[in-house]
Design a protein around this motif. Structure first.
Motif, mmCIF file in Angstrom:
data_model
loop_
_atom_site.group_PDB
_atom_site.id
_atom_site.type_symbol
_atom_site.label_atom_id
_atom_site.label_comp_id
_atom_site.label_asym_id
_atom_site.label_seq_id
_atom_site.Cartn_x
_atom_site.Cartn_y
_atom_site.Cartn_z
ATOM 1 N N CYS A 126 2.712 3.239 -1.860
ATOM 2 C CA CYS A 126 2.199 4.114 -2.399
ATOM 3 C C CYS A 126 1.405 5.066 -3.265
ATOM 4 O O CYS A 126 0.395 4.088 -4.763
ATOM 5 C CB CYS A 126 3.224 4.315 -4.199
ATOM 6 S SG CYS A 126 5.153 3.795 -3.520
ATOM 7 N N PRO A 127 0.428 5.577 -2.998
ATOM 8 C CA PRO A 127 -1.432 5.761 -2.912
ATOM 9 C C PRO A 127 -1.857 5.557 -4.719
ATOM 10 O O PRO A 127 -2.229 5.580 -4.961
ATOM 11 C CB PRO A 127 -1.496 6.561 -2.271
ATOM 12 C CG PRO A 127 -0.995 7.583 -1.296
ATOM 13 C CD PRO A 127 1.358 6.110 -1.651
ATOM 14 N N ARG A 128 -0.767 6.663 -5.502
ATOM 15 C CA ARG A 128 -0.786 6.850 -6.995
ATOM 16 C C ARG A 128 -0.717 5.494 -7.652
ATOM 17 O O ARG A 128 -1.599 5.119 -8.463
ATOM 18 C CB ARG A 128 0.289 8.253 -7.048
ATOM 19 C CG ARG A 128 0.045 7.906 -8.865
ATOM 20 C CD ARG A 128 0.981 9.389 -9.459
ATOM 21 N NE ARG A 128 2.547 8.234 -9.604
ATOM 22 C CZ ARG A 128 2.780 7.960 -10.946
ATOM 23 N NH1 ARG A 128 2.173 9.611 -12.064
ATOM 24 N NH2 ARG A 128 4.125 8.355 -11.034
ATOM 25 N N PRO B 144 0.859 -1.859 0.082
ATOM 26 C CA PRO B 144 0.024 0.101 -0.050
ATOM 27 C C PRO B 144 1.229 1.235 -0.030
ATOM 28 O O PRO B 144 0.316 2.406 0.096
ATOM 29 C CB PRO B 144 -0.495 -0.321 1.299
ATOM 30 C CG PRO B 144 0.214 -1.063 2.417
ATOM 31 C CD PRO B 144 0.987 -1.355 1.495
#
Ligand code: SF4
Length: 230
Positions: free
Chosen positions: A30-32, A28
Protein backbone atom coordinates in the motif's frame (compact mmCIF):
# COMPACT_ATOMS: atom_id res chain seq x y z
CA UNK A 1 -29.75 -13.75 14.52
CA UNK A 2 -29.25 -13.95 10.78
CA UNK A 3 -28.05 -17.14 9.23
CA UNK A 4 -25.87 -16.60 6.19
CA UNK A 5 -26.18 -19.36 3.65
CA UNK A 6 -22.84 -20.77 2.65
CA UNK A 7 -22.08 -23.14 -0.16
CA UNK A 8 -19.62 -24.98 2.02
CA UNK A 9 -19.94 -26.29 5.55
CA UNK A 10 -17.14 -24.00 6.65
CA UNK A 11 -16.91 -20.65 4.78
CA UNK A 12 -13.17 -20.51 5.43
CA UNK A 13 -12.52 -23.53 3.24
CA UNK A 14 -9.22 -25.34 3.61
CA UNK A 15 -6.19 -23.08 4.20
CA UNK A 16 -3.39 -23.47 1.64
CA UNK A 17 -0.10 -24.37 3.25
CA UNK A 18 1.51 -21.13 2.04
CA UNK A 19 -0.77 -18.79 4.01
CA UNK A 20 1.04 -15.84 5.43
CA UNK A 21 -0.67 -14.40 8.49
CA UNK A 22 1.99 -11.84 9.42
CA UNK A 23 2.99 -9.18 6.88
CA UNK A 24 6.67 -8.45 6.36
CA UNK A 25 7.92 -5.51 8.42
CA UNK A 26 8.44 -3.59 5.18
CA UNK A 27 5.34 -4.82 3.35
CA UNK A 28 5.24 -2.69 0.17
CA UNK A 29 1.65 -3.33 -0.94
CA UNK A 30 0.00 0.00 0.00
CA UNK A 31 2.09 2.96 -1.27
CA UNK A 32 0.24 5.60 0.77
CA UNK A 33 0.62 3.62 4.01
CA UNK A 34 4.26 2.82 3.24
CA UNK A 35 4.96 6.55 2.82
CA UNK A 36 3.20 7.33 6.10
CA UNK A 37 5.07 4.51 7.85
CA UNK A 38 8.40 5.90 6.62
CA UNK A 39 7.45 9.41 7.71
CA UNK A 40 6.61 8.22 11.24
CA UNK A 41 9.78 6.07 11.37
CA UNK A 42 11.81 9.23 10.73
CA UNK A 43 9.87 11.24 13.30
CA UNK A 44 9.58 8.57 16.01
CA UNK A 45 12.43 6.07 15.52
CA UNK A 46 11.80 4.34 18.88
CA UNK A 47 8.24 3.32 17.91
CA UNK A 48 7.29 -0.03 16.35
CA UNK A 49 6.23 1.59 13.03
CA UNK A 50 5.45 -1.58 11.06
CA UNK A 51 2.50 -3.86 10.23
CA UNK A 52 1.14 -5.01 13.60
CA UNK A 53 0.76 -8.81 13.77
CA UNK A 54 -2.20 -10.52 15.46
CA UNK A 55 -1.85 -11.09 19.20
CA UNK A 56 -3.00 -14.08 21.22
CA UNK A 57 -3.93 -17.70 20.85
CA UNK A 58 -3.74 -18.96 17.26
CA UNK A 59 -5.78 -21.97 18.39
CA UNK A 60 -8.37 -19.79 20.13
CA UNK A 61 -12.09 -20.05 19.42
CA UNK A 62 -12.55 -16.27 19.48
CA UNK A 63 -11.06 -13.72 17.07
CA UNK A 64 -11.55 -9.98 17.53
CA UNK A 65 -11.13 -7.89 14.38
CA UNK A 66 -10.42 -4.17 14.75
CA UNK A 67 -9.93 -1.53 12.09
CA UNK A 68 -6.21 -0.66 12.00
CA UNK A 69 -3.36 0.19 14.41
CA UNK A 70 -3.73 3.52 16.17
CA UNK A 71 -0.83 5.91 15.61
CA UNK A 72 0.14 6.17 19.27
CA UNK A 73 -1.35 2.82 20.26
CA UNK A 74 -0.50 -0.36 18.38
CA UNK A 75 1.72 1.44 15.86
CA UNK A 76 3.84 2.70 18.76
CA UNK A 77 3.85 -0.45 20.90
CA UNK A 78 3.56 -3.24 18.29
CA UNK A 79 0.64 -5.03 19.97
CA UNK A 80 -2.98 -4.59 18.83
CA UNK A 81 -5.02 -2.15 20.94
CA UNK A 82 -2.09 -1.55 23.28
CA UNK A 83 -1.32 1.95 24.48
CA UNK A 84 -4.44 3.89 23.58
CA UNK A 85 -7.95 4.36 24.94
CA UNK A 86 -9.55 1.62 22.83
CA UNK A 87 -7.25 -0.91 24.48
CA UNK A 88 -8.23 0.19 27.99
CA UNK A 89 -11.85 -0.76 27.33
CA UNK A 90 -11.12 -3.84 25.21
CA UNK A 91 -8.62 -5.48 27.57
CA UNK A 92 -10.69 -4.66 30.69
CA UNK A 93 -13.64 -6.39 29.02
CA UNK A 94 -11.57 -9.41 27.94
CA UNK A 95 -10.26 -9.78 31.49
CA UNK A 96 -13.80 -9.54 32.88
CA UNK A 97 -15.08 -12.34 30.64
CA UNK A 98 -12.11 -14.69 31.04
CA UNK A 99 -10.59 -14.10 27.61
CA UNK A 100 -7.40 -12.72 29.16
CA UNK A 101 -5.35 -13.17 32.31
CA UNK A 102 -2.81 -10.93 34.00
CA UNK A 103 -2.82 -7.17 34.27
CA UNK A 104 -3.13 -4.89 31.28
CA UNK A 105 -0.53 -2.14 31.63
CA UNK A 106 -0.67 -0.71 28.10
CA UNK A 107 2.77 -2.15 27.30
CA UNK A 108 3.58 -5.18 25.12
CA UNK A 109 5.77 -6.57 27.94
CA UNK A 110 3.06 -6.39 30.62
CA UNK A 111 2.70 -10.20 30.58
CA UNK A 112 -0.98 -10.09 29.64
CA UNK A 113 -2.05 -13.41 28.12
CA UNK A 114 -5.11 -13.97 25.95
CA UNK A 115 -7.12 -17.10 26.68
CA UNK A 116 -8.90 -18.89 23.82
CA UNK A 117 -8.79 -15.53 22.02
CA UNK A 118 -6.80 -13.64 19.40
CA UNK A 119 -6.89 -10.02 18.26
CA UNK A 120 -6.17 -8.77 14.76
CA UNK A 121 -7.04 -5.90 12.46
CA UNK A 122 -8.61 -5.46 9.04
CA UNK A 123 -5.64 -3.26 8.06
CA UNK A 124 -2.21 -3.96 9.57
CA UNK A 125 -0.45 -0.60 9.02
CA UNK A 126 -1.40 2.67 10.66
CA UNK A 127 -3.40 4.88 8.26
CA UNK A 128 -3.30 8.69 8.33
CA UNK A 129 -6.18 10.08 10.41
CA UNK A 130 -7.12 6.49 11.25
CA UNK A 131 -8.86 6.20 7.87
CA UNK A 132 -7.74 3.45 5.51
CA UNK A 133 -8.81 3.71 1.87
CA UNK A 134 -11.02 1.00 0.36
CA UNK A 135 -8.13 -0.19 -1.82
CA UNK A 136 -5.93 -0.58 1.30
CA UNK A 137 -8.64 -2.53 3.12
CA UNK A 138 -8.98 -4.79 0.09
CA UNK A 139 -5.23 -5.25 -0.29
CA UNK A 140 -4.57 -6.06 3.37
CA UNK A 141 -7.43 -8.58 3.51
CA UNK A 142 -5.04 -11.29 2.35
CA UNK A 143 -3.53 -11.27 5.87
CA UNK A 144 -6.90 -11.18 7.65
CA UNK A 145 -8.08 -14.07 5.47
CA UNK A 146 -4.97 -16.03 6.37
CA UNK A 147 -5.47 -15.34 10.07
CA UNK A 148 -9.04 -16.62 9.89
CA UNK A 149 -8.19 -19.60 7.71
CA UNK A 150 -5.42 -20.80 10.02
CA UNK A 151 -7.47 -20.65 13.23
CA UNK A 152 -8.70 -24.22 13.09
CA UNK A 153 -10.87 -23.99 16.22
CA UNK A 154 -12.44 -20.63 15.36
CA UNK A 155 -16.11 -20.34 16.37
CA UNK A 156 -16.69 -16.66 17.19
CA UNK A 157 -15.56 -13.42 15.56
CA UNK A 158 -16.27 -10.05 17.19
CA UNK A 159 -16.01 -7.34 14.55
CA UNK A 160 -15.39 -3.84 15.82
CA UNK A 161 -17.11 -1.42 13.47
CA UNK A 162 -18.51 -1.58 9.96
CA UNK A 163 -15.20 -1.72 8.12
CA UNK A 164 -14.00 -4.70 10.15
CA UNK A 165 -17.43 -6.29 9.66
CA UNK A 166 -17.44 -5.88 5.88
CA UNK A 167 -13.84 -6.98 5.45
CA UNK A 168 -14.36 -10.05 7.64
CA UNK A 169 -17.40 -11.05 5.58
CA UNK A 170 -15.35 -10.74 2.41
CA UNK A 171 -12.53 -12.75 4.01
CA UNK A 172 -15.13 -15.43 4.67
CA UNK A 173 -16.28 -15.07 1.03
CA UNK A 174 -19.75 -13.94 2.12
CA UNK A 175 -21.91 -11.13 0.77
CA UNK A 176 -22.18 -8.04 2.99
CA UNK A 177 -25.89 -7.67 2.09
CA UNK A 178 -26.60 -11.03 3.70
CA UNK A 179 -25.48 -9.79 7.10
CA UNK A 180 -25.86 -6.01 7.52
CA UNK A 181 -23.81 -4.42 10.29
CA UNK A 182 -25.69 -3.39 13.41
CA UNK A 183 -24.36 -3.16 16.95
CA UNK A 184 -25.39 -6.27 18.89
CA UNK A 185 -26.35 -8.22 15.75
CA UNK A 186 -25.23 -11.83 15.49
CA UNK A 187 -24.81 -13.67 12.19
CA UNK A 188 -24.25 -17.39 11.77
CA UNK A 189 -21.99 -18.42 8.88
CA UNK A 190 -21.43 -22.17 8.91
CA UNK A 191 -19.69 -23.02 12.18
CA UNK A 192 -18.64 -19.40 12.77
CA UNK A 193 -20.76 -16.85 14.60
CA UNK A 194 -20.11 -13.18 13.87
CA UNK A 195 -20.88 -10.61 16.58
CA UNK A 196 -21.20 -6.95 15.55
CA UNK A 197 -20.02 -4.18 17.87
CA UNK A 198 -19.34 -0.53 17.45
CA UNK A 199 -15.61 0.12 17.66
CA UNK A 200 -14.42 0.79 21.21
CA UNK A 201 -12.70 4.03 20.18
CA UNK A 202 -12.48 7.05 22.43
CA UNK A 203 -14.67 8.95 19.96
CA UNK A 204 -17.46 6.37 20.12
CA UNK A 205 -17.41 6.16 23.90
CA UNK A 206 -17.10 9.94 24.42
CA UNK A 207 -20.10 10.55 22.15
CA UNK A 208 -22.16 7.77 23.78
CA UNK A 209 -22.38 5.75 20.56
CA UNK A 210 -20.89 2.88 22.55
CA UNK A 211 -21.10 2.61 26.33
CA UNK A 212 -18.96 0.16 28.35
CA UNK A 213 -22.23 -1.65 29.20
CA UNK A 214 -23.10 -2.10 25.50
CA UNK A 215 -19.59 -3.41 24.86
CA UNK A 216 -19.71 -5.81 27.81
CA UNK A 217 -23.04 -7.19 26.60
CA UNK A 218 -21.43 -8.30 23.32
CA UNK A 219 -18.72 -10.23 25.16
CA UNK A 220 -21.17 -11.63 27.70
CA UNK A 221 -23.07 -13.19 24.80
CA UNK A 222 -19.88 -14.55 23.21
CA UNK A 223 -18.87 -16.07 26.54
CA UNK A 224 -22.29 -17.64 27.06
CA UNK A 225 -22.38 -19.06 23.51
CA UNK A 226 -18.86 -20.50 23.74
CA UNK A 227 -19.59 -22.03 27.15
CA UNK A 228 -22.69 -23.65 25.69
CA UNK A 229 -20.81 -25.12 22.73
CA UNK A 230 -18.00 -26.72 24.77
S1 SF4 B 1 -1.76 -2.30 5.20
FE1 SF4 B 1 -1.39 -4.48 4.94
S2 SF4 B 1 -1.11 -4.84 2.75
FE2 SF4 B 1 -0.92 -2.61 3.13
S3 SF4 B 1 1.29 -2.26 3.39
FE3 SF4 B 1 0.44 -2.62 5.44
S4 SF4 B 1 0.64 -4.83 5.81
FE4 SF4 B 1 0.94 -4.48 3.61
Amino acid sequence: MTTISTTKQDPRGKPPASLLTIPDRNCPLCPRLVAFREEVRQREPSWFNAPVPPFGDAEGRLLIVGLAPGLQGANRTGRPFTGDYAGDLLYATLLEYGFAEGTYQARPDDGLKLIDCRIGNAVHCVPPQNKPLPVEINTCRVFLSATIATMSRLRAVVVLGRIAHDSTLKALKLRAAAAPFSHGAVHQAGPIRLYDSYHCSRYNTNTGVLTPKMFREVFARVRADLNESR
